[in-house]
Design a protein around this motif. Structure first.
Motif: not given
Length: 372
Positions: A58, A163, A165, A185-186, A197
């Motif tokens: 990520g 972000d 994540v 995203v992760s 990611g």
């Protein structure tokens, strides 16, 4: 990792082991597996498969997405707006851009720690190239108004990255309907393998690769693509999103249980948003009244329970999380912070164990201070 993700990885490692860019039949098979996984994940975030690119984490996705957008930004725009609660991968990278002439402006959260378009608008000028505001914070679980900020950015013709994540698999993501330029995203946040990611850059956005001449991932990132890992990532993501509503309801019940414990025991207080939709229930940021967070973390660890004193990316650092300081919490009080994260395998019994340990180790000081 979920059992389904492990099984998917094992199968793909046996059947789709070739380089997905190779021209032979085995390469073609790996490419097909990769394409299916890309479509699955893109659909889960409300995007198009043409805009999804896989990365090594990520954090890497954050850096590559931001820089790729900046490479294609309008010439002469050199200002970047970021949230005060951003992940370290973004804060440290943007700090490095100062030496290249970029001006970084930091948006402090508004009331109750939430960043909305109102706070963001104050920093916009005709030289603003990009805004980056995380969807939710990893230490407090506070959810920012990404849809509103995305509308603002679109009106001002400014690039916008978020972000996501922490929210993938916990909240619905709608990349295209939000009108967002990019989101990241992760894998391991949805019970997939670590070291993977993804960055989504809207096909409507113009961007330039960080490393010209790169062939993999449509030029977004160099290196042979980890097809088995990505297949596993897609399987885990689909499983997590499918169970999202019932899992989040379970997390809310655990949060309410923990909140009642804190009020009754006076061990500490939760950092909490005023509205349920502004809070990830599975991230419980807590300020202890009488102990430093490190003490509580060690006490829990000795009893087989893993909690944190901030983001795992900051482990070993003596300074309290920047997120807490941006909320106006004094540094001395911020040292009392702990973060409890619940997940798919957490049970009510686990929460009760945490409460027992905190009461035993962090409530004693209070009892000694109480007048007879």
């Amino acid at each position: 990792m979920s059992e389904l993700a492990l099984q998917a990885y094992a199968q793909a490692a046996k059947e789709a082991y070739a380089n997905s860019r190779s021209l032979h039949d085995e390469g073609g098979k790996a490419s097909e597996w990769l394409a299916v996984s890309r479509r699955r994940i893109a659909a889960l975030i409300g995007g198009s498969e043409d805009g999804l690119y896989f990365t090594g984490s990520g954090s890497e996705a954050n850096v590559l997405a931001i820089q790729s957008l900046l490479n294609g930004a309008e010439e002469g725009k050199n200002e970047i707006i970021m949230g005060a609660t951003e992940h370290a991968s973004i804060r440290t990278y943007l700090d490095s851009l100062k030496s290249r002439g970029y001006v970084i402006k930091t948006v402090l959260p508004g009331k109750h720690g939430i960043i909305t378009e109102k706070e963001t608008a104050e920093y916009i000028t005709d030289r603003t190239a990009l805004i980056t505001i995380q969807h939710a914070n990893s230490e407090t679980g506070l959810v920012h108004d990404i849809a509103g900020i995305s509308r603002l950015a679109a009106e001002k013709k400014i690039l916008f990255h978020s972000d996501c994540v922490q929210t993938f698999g916990k909240l619905p993501l709608e990349a295209e309907s939000w009108g967002i330029s990019a989101l990241t995203v992760s894998s391991h946040k949805v019970h997939g393998p670590k070291g993977l990611g993804a960055a989504y850059l809207s096909p409507n956005m113009f961007w330039k690769p960080c490393i010209p001449g790169t062939s993999h991932e449509n030029g977004f990132r160099p290196g042979t693509v980890d097809v088995p890992g990505i297949v596993s990532f897609a399987a885990a993501a689909a499983e997590t999103v499918e169970s999202m509503d019932r899992e989040q309801e379970k997390m809310r019940q655990y949060r309410e249980h923990f909140s009642r414990f804190l009020i009754k025991s006076q061990v500490g207080r939760l950092i909490e948003a005023p509205q349920p939709h502004q809070q990830l229930p599975g991230i419980m940021g807590c300020l202890l009244h009488n102990r430093e967070g490190q003490y509580a973390m060690l006490a829990c660890s000795q009893n087989g329970i893993a909690i944190a004193t901030g983001s795992a990316c900051h482990s070993g650092m003596a300074k309290p999380p920047e997120t807490l300081l941006s909320l106006g919490i004094p540094e001395e009080e911020a040292h009392s912070f702990i973060r409890i994260s619940t997940g798919r395998n957490t049970t009510l019994s686990h929460m009760e164990q945490v409460e027992t340990i905190l009461h035993r180790h962090c409530g004693a000081a209070l009892e000694r201070m109480t007048p007879e």
